[in-house]
Design an enzyme around this catalytic site. Structure first.
Site, PDB file in Angstrom:
ATOM      1  N   GLY A   1      -1.789  -1.150  -1.594  1.00  0.00           N
ATOM      2  CA  GLY A   1      -2.936  -0.464  -1.024  1.00  0.00           C
ATOM      3  C   GLY A   1      -2.507   0.880  -0.463  1.00  0.00           C
ATOM      4  O   GLY A   1      -1.330   1.115  -0.171  1.00  0.00           O
ATOM      5  N   CYS A   2      -3.469   1.785  -0.282  1.00  0.00           N
ATOM      6  CA  CYS A   2      -3.123   3.126   0.197  1.00  0.00           C
ATOM      7  C   CYS A   2      -2.637   3.103   1.640  1.00  0.00           C
ATOM      8  O   CYS A   2      -1.629   3.751   1.973  1.00  0.00           O
ATOM      9  CB  CYS A   2      -4.309   4.069   0.029  1.00  0.00           C
ATOM     10  SG  CYS A   2      -5.868   3.469   0.726  1.00  0.00           S
ATOM     11  N   TYR A   3      -3.312   2.353   2.508  1.00  0.00           N
ATOM     12  CA  TYR A   3      -2.817   2.236   3.883  1.00  0.00           C
ATOM     13  C   TYR A   3      -1.424   1.587   3.925  1.00  0.00           C
ATOM     14  O   TYR A   3      -0.527   2.107   4.591  1.00  0.00           O
ATOM     15  CB  TYR A   3      -3.780   1.417   4.736  1.00  0.00           C
ATOM     16  CG  TYR A   3      -4.981   2.163   5.275  1.00  0.00           C
ATOM     17  CD1 TYR A   3      -4.834   3.325   6.027  1.00  0.00           C
ATOM     18  CD2 TYR A   3      -6.274   1.680   5.063  1.00  0.00           C
ATOM     19  CE1 TYR A   3      -5.944   3.997   6.534  1.00  0.00           C
ATOM     20  CE2 TYR A   3      -7.381   2.342   5.571  1.00  0.00           C
ATOM     21  CZ  TYR A   3      -7.215   3.498   6.313  1.00  0.00           C
ATOM     22  OH  TYR A   3      -8.308   4.153   6.824  1.00  0.00           O
TER      23      TYR A   3
ATOM     24  N   THR B   1       0.887   1.661   1.767  1.00  0.00           N
ATOM     25  CA  THR B   1       1.886   2.613   1.280  1.00  0.00           C
ATOM     26  C   THR B   1       2.387   3.500   2.410  1.00  0.00           C
ATOM     27  O   THR B   1       3.593   3.623   2.649  1.00  0.00           O
ATOM     28  CB  THR B   1       1.311   3.472   0.139  1.00  0.00           C
ATOM     29  OG1 THR B   1       1.017   2.638  -0.983  1.00  0.00           O
ATOM     30  CG2 THR B   1       2.295   4.551  -0.291  1.00  0.00           C
TER      31      THR B   1
END
Length: 343
Positions: free
Chosen positions: A145-147, A149
């Site tokens: 997920g972006c968070y 990462t």
């Protein structure tokens, strides 16, 4: 080498970002481009910035359409990738940009996502200790997920080096509105977002919480407990993470900085900034880079790490292609831009 690639979910932000990067990948030929409700439309009507692919018509997202390619990117809503992936050949490299294959815990999946558990695949964050080796030669990859990462990049060096307490970890991260996807939502209208910031998913309920704890637990070698609060920022792209953890007794500020600098010294896309320079999302827009800075709060005996990424590039599409390159034995930076966009 000529690698045939199919991209599902091509009308959304994640699928569009994967295509934006693949267009400039010298080893790739773009095959099927698919969508669900937008099947039958020209890609240029939905992703007008993808000019080289504008006249391509979106096909239905089915295993039959996606099969026959060397690589398949699944940029689908959470809970939709598992069924499609199970029907694809074992020798196809399948890269899931959704959440379906990120978590090792079936219990956590059911608690936070509420659908059938699809299993766990090698985790596509190469900069985490041991992950690059797991990606080499694999034919299944779960894109983080972006968070997670940005959060895992921010704190994992301290846990890997044994410098941080595994409880009382607090993370607050601000994301641009593209992190919520492309479907229409009233609270994401320009008139609602401009000039305003707001928290959401407060109180440990955000779906990325177990993924963050999972990654930090891998780094620490023991369970890590995290309090994570996401916030919505009035920008299209970017994540700015502020992560803080308590230092173990006797840990010095010098050893803290050394741990982060050593962890990322040889990484092409993750950078500890010179002392005194703090990250901003504008530094990384459109690039696969993560930039960070850290400080030790001597009074509170805590480390504070601030990390900026582009949520659609390093946080999704760029991370997916970086992982693809590793799995296929290509140069890791192939097809990935080394510069951002300014202003």
């Amino acid at each position: 080498m000529c690698i045939s690639v199919a991209v599902s979910g091509a009308s959304g932000y994640a699928g569009g970002e994967v295509l934006r990067l693949l267009v400039n990948h010298p080893e790739v030929t773009i095959g099927a481009i698919t969508a669900h409700s937008n099947a039958g439309q020209r890609l240029g009507e939905l992703q007008p910035h993808l000019i080289p692919l504008a006249d391509r018509v979106l096909e239905e997202t089915t295993a039959e359409v996606l099969s026959g390619h060397d690589v398949v990117f699944l940029a689908l809503p959470h809970g939709a990738s598992g069924e499609i992936a199970a029907q694809l050949p074992e020798n196809t490299l399948v890269i899931d940009a959704g959440a379906d294959h990120r978590l090792t815990s079936e219990q956590s999946w059911e608690k936070f996502y509420g659908t059938d558990y699809a299993g766990h695949w090698p985790y596509g964050l190469p900069e985490l200790p041991g992950q690059r080796e797991m990606l080499r030669g694999t034919r299944r990859i779960a894109v983080p997920g972006c968070y997670p990462t940005s959060n895992l990049l921010a704190l994992s060096p301290g846990f890997s080096a044994g410098l941080l307490e595994t409880s009382d970890v607090v993370i607050v991260a601000a994301s641009g509105t593209s992190g919520a996807g492309k479907s229409l939502k009233p609270h994401l209208l320009g008139s609602e977002v401009m000039g305003s910031m707001s928290p959401y998913g407060v109180g440990g309920v955000h779906r990325h919480t177990p993924e963050i704890e999972q990654g930090l637990t891998w780094a620490a070698g023991e369970p890590v407990q995290v309090s994570f609060t996401p916030t919505l920022a009035p920008m299209a792209r970017g994540i700015l993470t502020t992560a803080t953890a308590r230092l173990r007794t006797g840990v010095s500020a010098t050893s803290v900085r050394q741990a982060w600098e050593q962890a990322y010294a040889d990484e092409a896309f993750v950078h500890v900034l010179p002392e005194g320079q703090w990250p901003a999302t504008a530094m990384v827009v459109g690039s696969n880079h993560a930039v960070m800075q850290l400080a030790v709060d001597e009074h509170a005996q805590r480390v504070i790490v601030s990390c900026a990424i582009d949520n659609l590039t390093k946080g999704t599409g760029g991370g997916a292609i970086q992982s693809m390159n590793i799995a296929l034995g290509l140069e890791e930076s192939r097809g990935l831009t080394q510069t951002g966009v300014s202003p």
